[in-house]
Scaffold this active site. Structure first.
Site, mmCIF file in Angstrom:
data_model
loop_
_atom_site.group_PDB
_atom_site.id
_atom_site.type_symbol
_atom_site.label_atom_id
_atom_site.label_comp_id
_atom_site.label_asym_id
_atom_site.label_seq_id
_atom_site.Cartn_x
_atom_site.Cartn_y
_atom_site.Cartn_z
ATOM 1 C CE LYS A 113 -4.501 -1.265 1.519
ATOM 2 N NZ LYS A 113 -5.620 -1.468 2.605
ATOM 3 C CE LYS A 195 -5.523 -7.042 -0.773
ATOM 4 N NZ LYS A 195 -6.530 -7.258 0.369
ATOM 5 C CE LYS A 198 -13.366 -3.064 1.217
ATOM 6 N NZ LYS A 198 -12.186 -3.009 2.033
#
Ligand code: AQP
Length: 331
Positions: A113, A195, A198
């Protein structure tokens, strides 16, 4: 036994969140060995990356309605919003002071991230797992159902709990992860080695539970595959087809082996059509229920009850923790 889990309202939840997490919560709520179930909306985790306040509010309520629409039964499950139980942040801080920077920097999710943060990396993105540990340890959860992507954070939770228990005496239950075999890792539709998330900036990468049904069909039809033209499971060489097999298997409860047999002489187009039909058949009733309850008083009633119950448990635990550590005044 108690189980607990949560999802961030960092976007509309995806098919991956459903298959990796929510579907398992719904199954586990019928298991008589669990006499206490807590499912929360992890809004404090969502702010580790920038959020628009209007969208965040909407996503919080939407997630509560989706939990119910997916089949969580409010008579058996306590559903609450994390930020409405301040003990999460209190214990989160204490666990930040129990963990080490090196441990947090090793977390794969942090490494992934942080690469995407153009406006700077918040401290919270690094210390996220301490808050996640607090979410779990506050409630003495025995089992935490999650997707495979959260396994590393759960291991850290166990380490932090053991470290605290060793220093201050038995305080926390050491939680066990519960990761279902299929559906544990659903991948992006356009980059199947990554992966499905959302918060992916490209909406073609994921299927949102609230996507229009025709959009869902289109996304599946344009999912990246390969040129071999044969349908079998091989994550390394055929990640796209393997991902679609996993999705179909999770939804239909047919094993991947049986699906390979069924589709051995079929082409990708027929296979994708079947995957799309299965996903649409699963999500259509969920969307219908969601639209019925979103603006009904039920959602707030459930969240109020959940907050009260969670606060009762969490406040007892945090008082115990403060006492053991010599914080505040003895009670
Ligand atoms: N790709 C996935 N496959 C299977 N399970 C998954 N989960 C997430 N992605 C997959 C499971 O969904 C639950 C909720 O996750 P979360 O919202 O707390 O955080 P996350 O893992 O970071 O989920 P996302 O969708 O990737 O959110 P963003 O984009 O905001 O980071 C967890 O049980 C997780 O295992």
């Amino acid at each position: 036994m108690r189980f607990l889990s949560g999802i961030q309202p960092s976007g509309n939840i995806t098919l991956a969140n459903y298959l990796g997490a929510v579907q398992n919560f719904v199954k586990l709520q019928d298991d008589p060995k669990f006499n206490d179930i807590l499912i929360f909306i992890a809004d404090l985790h969502a702010i580790t990356v920038p959020q628009d306040k209007t969208v965040l509010r909407k996503n919080i309520k939407s997630l509560a309605a989706l939990y119910l629409a997916c089949g969580l039964d409010p008579n058996r499950v306590h559903i609450f919003i994390q930020s409405e139980v301040p003990a999460h942040t209190q214990l989160g801080w204490i666990l930040q002071c129990t963990g080490y920077i090196g441990e947090l920097e090793r977390m794969t999710q942090y490494k992934d991230k942080k690469e995407k943060q153009i406006g700077g990396i918040t401290v919270g993105l690094l210390t996220y797992p301490s808050l996640m540990a607090a979410d779990i340890l506050l409630y003495d959860a025995d089992i935490v159902p999650t997707g495979k992507d959260q396994k590393q954070h759960l291991e850290l939770t166990r380490d932090l709990a053991e470290r605290f228990n060793t220093k201050y005496g038995d305080t926390f239950v050491i939680p066990e992860p519960y990761i279902s075999k299929t559906g544990a890792n659903i991948m992006s539709l356009i980059e199947p080695t990554k992966k499905m998330s959302k918060s992916d900036p490209n909406p073609k990468a994921y299927i949102s539970l609230l996507d229009d049904l025709n959009v869902i069909r289109k996304k599946i039809k344009s999912a990246v595959t390969d040129s071999e033209g044969k349908i079998y499971f091989d994550e390394e060489n055929k990640p796209g087809i393997s991902n679609l097999l996993t999705i179909l298997s999770c939804i239909t409860n047919v094993s991947i082996k049986d699906l390979e047999e069924k589709y051995k002489d079929k082409n990708y187009q027929d296979f994708k059509n079947d995957v799309a039909d299965a996903v649409v058949a699963k999500l259509e009733p969920i969307q219908k229920k969601y639209n019925e309850i979103l603006n009904s008083p039920l959602v707030d009633e459930v969240l109020d009850n959940g907050r009260d119950y969670a606060s009762y448990l969490a406040n007892k635990k945090i008082a115990k923790v403060l006492n053991k550590m010599g914080l505040g005044r003895k009670k």
